[in-house]
Design an enzyme around this catalytic site. Structure first.
Site, PDB file in Angstrom:
ATOM      1  NE  ARG A 141       9.678  75.693   8.161  1.00 11.81           N
ATOM      2  CZ  ARG A 141      10.641  74.780   8.313  1.00 11.81           C
ATOM      3  NH1 ARG A 141      11.368  74.388   7.285  1.00 11.81           N
ATOM      4  NH2 ARG A 141      10.864  74.241   9.502  1.00 11.81           N
ATOM      5  CD  GLU A 196       7.875  78.456   9.780  1.00  8.31           C
ATOM      6  OE1 GLU A 196       9.032  78.345  10.187  1.00  8.31           O
ATOM      7  OE2 GLU A 196       7.020  77.554   9.883  1.00  8.31           O
ATOM      8  CB  SER A 238       9.068  77.994  13.831  1.00  7.72           C
ATOM      9  OG  SER A 238       9.698  76.801  14.220  1.00  7.72           O
TER      10      SER A 238
HETATM   11  N1  EPU Z   1      17.197  76.944  21.073  1.00 11.36           N
HETATM   12  C1  EPU Z   1      17.417  77.687  22.198  1.00 11.36           C
HETATM   13  N2  EPU Z   1      16.332  78.169  22.878  1.00 11.36           N
HETATM   14  C2  EPU Z   1      15.049  77.923  22.472  1.00 11.36           C
HETATM   15  C3  EPU Z   1      14.841  77.180  21.301  1.00 11.36           C
HETATM   16  C4  EPU Z   1      15.939  76.695  20.612  1.00 11.36           C
HETATM   17  O1  EPU Z   1      18.551  77.916  22.607  1.00 11.36           O
HETATM   18  O2  EPU Z   1      14.136  78.377  23.148  1.00 11.36           O
HETATM   19  C5  EPU Z   1      18.346  76.364  20.365  1.00 11.36           C
HETATM   20  C6  EPU Z   1      18.408  74.855  20.583  1.00 11.36           C
HETATM   21  O3  EPU Z   1      19.092  74.531  21.746  1.00 11.36           O
HETATM   22  C7  EPU Z   1      19.113  74.380  19.347  1.00 11.36           C
HETATM   23  C8  EPU Z   1      18.713  75.376  18.299  1.00 11.36           C
HETATM   24  O4  EPU Z   1      18.181  76.508  18.982  1.00 11.36           O
HETATM   25  O5  EPU Z   1      20.500  74.459  19.503  1.00 11.36           O
HETATM   26  C9  EPU Z   1      17.675  74.817  17.333  1.00 11.36           C
HETATM   27  O6  EPU Z   1      16.489  74.463  18.034  1.00 11.36           O
HETATM   28  P1  EPU Z   1      15.531  73.303  17.501  1.00 11.36           P
HETATM   29  O7  EPU Z   1      16.307  72.094  17.204  1.00 11.36           O
HETATM   30  O8  EPU Z   1      14.407  73.181  18.474  1.00 11.36           O
HETATM   31  O9  EPU Z   1      15.005  73.808  16.112  1.00 11.36           O
HETATM   32  P2  EPU Z   1      14.597  75.252  15.556  1.00 11.36           P
HETATM   33  O10 EPU Z   1      15.685  75.769  14.691  1.00 11.36           O
HETATM   34  O11 EPU Z   1      14.116  76.124  16.663  1.00 11.36           O
HETATM   35  C10 EPU Z   1      13.580  74.321  13.353  1.00 11.36           C
HETATM   36  C11 EPU Z   1      12.325  74.457  12.568  1.00 11.36           C
HETATM   37  C12 EPU Z   1      11.231  73.609  13.179  1.00 11.36           C
HETATM   38  C13 EPU Z   1      11.676  72.159  13.208  1.00 11.36           C
HETATM   39  C14 EPU Z   1      12.969  72.067  14.006  1.00 11.36           C
HETATM   40  C15 EPU Z   1      13.558  70.693  14.018  1.00 11.36           C
HETATM   41  C16 EPU Z   1      12.387  76.700  11.628  1.00 11.36           C
HETATM   42  C17 EPU Z   1      11.825  78.071  11.658  1.00 11.36           C
HETATM   43  N3  EPU Z   1      11.910  75.853  12.534  1.00 11.36           N
HETATM   44  O12 EPU Z   1      13.334  74.861  14.644  1.00 11.36           O
HETATM   45  O13 EPU Z   1      10.092  73.715  12.342  1.00 11.36           O
HETATM   46  O14 EPU Z   1      10.694  71.335  13.791  1.00 11.36           O
HETATM   47  O15 EPU Z   1      13.954  72.948  13.416  1.00 11.36           O
HETATM   48  O16 EPU Z   1      14.158  70.415  12.803  1.00 11.36           O
HETATM   49  O17 EPU Z   1      13.227  76.401  10.773  1.00 11.36           O
HETATM   50  C18 EPU Z   1       8.138  75.028  12.019  1.00 11.36           C
HETATM   51  O18 EPU Z   1       8.649  75.402  10.963  1.00 11.36           O
HETATM   52  O19 EPU Z   1       7.008  75.415  12.380  1.00 11.36           O
HETATM   53  C19 EPU Z   1       8.876  74.118  12.875  1.00 11.36           C
HETATM   54  C20 EPU Z   1       8.430  73.736  14.076  1.00 11.36           C
END
Ligand code: EPU
Length: 337
Positions: free
Chosen positions: A164, A332, A236
């Protein structure tokens, strides 16, 4: 170029924050962008270069000039048997571009389906999702200097992409209006299924094709993330923090269910959404500012929240994550005052 004065930015930021800007400039051509050089807009007052405003939070009326690219258009140039260069004007809607490429059989962007924003903003923060980052397919970025009007091409290396992050958020911040982004895509797609459940979702849709992978991503996003057309948000709000091995060990022993991802730096990436959920924030709401019930990393505006209310909520979240885990979350979303 179109010039608006004392106009609301509500339609120009996906949080839907109703603040005004002194001036809004809509840039239609690279020549418009070159005209900014030495103009009163950029040489004296403060200014902000934006796309759709899908990664920023306005705290107050903007006492300056918001500059938005509306440079449109997509063209493709075949390069040999299995490669194609797609050039997109910076104002092109991101998902329109992804759909355009997928429908022509050009692979590389499908995992980035349905991300709100523009083609020009994609390299600025190196958008990423479902195991892909846009840096993987960017060939170059063509930009116009807002200080002297010259055109510069940034190779992918010049962009210094990171998680990012890019040169456009650091030493080159505010200096360039990105006019066009070139993507190197493949007519023989190599699918990226690092994200758990993506392949299975595409198979449920009838098999692994570009169109089904795109639809699978749209389905997965739709189950977790609010659509800014209905609920204001900027995706995010924080980055996923990278912690040292000792912290990762501590988390594993205290929370056996925690999911950690090995990071190239040697540490481990911790899902910020998980940290925030553990602190009890998921689904909470104060007035019209809230934490999305299906994804705690996403802060939302249910209607009339001010930027400051969302910011204050984010600071309370940051404080409680720090107190519980000793981990400092980094935003972010860019805060604009
Ligand atoms: N999780 C939780 N609780 C929550 C949210 C997530 O326990 O409320 C856990 C999920 O169960 C999972 C892990 O966290 O094990 C990761 O969650 P998720 O796959 O939803 O992805 P993320 O790491 O929260 C990142 C990116 C997103 C992108 C997704 C999918 C960042 C900051 N965010 O989110 O990007 O869509 O992966 O690849 O890296 C963005 O940058 O705006 C964005 C939406």
């Amino acid at each position: 170029m179109q010039i608006y004065r004392n106009i609301s930015l509500k339609e120009h930021n996906t949080f839907g924050i109703d603040v005004k800007t002194d001036v809004l400039l809509l840039i239609q051509t690279p020549e418009d962008a070159a005209e900014l050089a030495g103009s009163s807009y950029t040489a004296r007052g403060k200014y902000l270069i934006t796309g759709k405003g899908s990664n920023l939070l306005y705290l107050s009326d903007y006492r300056g000039t918001v500059i938005k690219s509306c440079i449109d258009g997509i063209i493709a140039e075949k390069q040999g048997d299995d490669s194609v260069v797609v050039r997109a004007g910076s104002g092109t809607d991101w998902d329109t571009l992804v759909g355009w490429c997928v429908s022509r059989g050009y692979g590389g962007l499908e995992n980035l389906s349905a991300i709100p924003g523009t083609a020009g903003a994609a390299p600025v923060q190196n958008i990423g999702a479902y195991g892909t980052e846009v840096k993987d397919v960017i060939e170059k970025v063509r930009a116009v200097s807002v200080t002297d009007g010259r055109i510069k091409e940034f190779s992918a290396g010049d962009c210094r992409f990171a998680y990012r992050d890019s040169v456009f958020k650091n030493e080159e911040k505010g200096k360039w209006l990105i006019a066009e982004v070139w993507f190197r895509l493949s007519t023989r797609p190599l699918f990226s299924f690092g994200y758990s459940g993506l392949k299975e979702e595409a198979e449920r849709l009838g098999g692994v094709t570009l169109a089904n992978v795109r639809q699978a991503v749209i389905n997965i996003r739709g189950r977790k993330l609010p659509d800014p057309a209905n609920t204001g948000n900027a995706g995010s709000f924080f980055k996923n923090p990278v912690v040292a091995n000792e912290v990762a060990e501590m988390l594993r022993s205290r929370y056996p269910g925690v999911i950690l991802y090995a990071d190239p730096s040697g540490g481990f990436k911790v899902p910020a959404g998980w940290l925030i959920e553990q602190c009890g924030w998921k689904g909470r709401r104060t007035g019209d500012a809230g934490v999305w019930e299906k994804q705690a990393l996403v802060l939302v505006n249910y209607g009339k929240a001010t930027g400051r209310e969302i910011f204050e909520l984010s600071e309370m979240i940051r404080k409680s994550v720090y107190e519980k885990f000793g981990i400092a979350l980094e935003r972010e979303v860019e805060i604009v005052e």
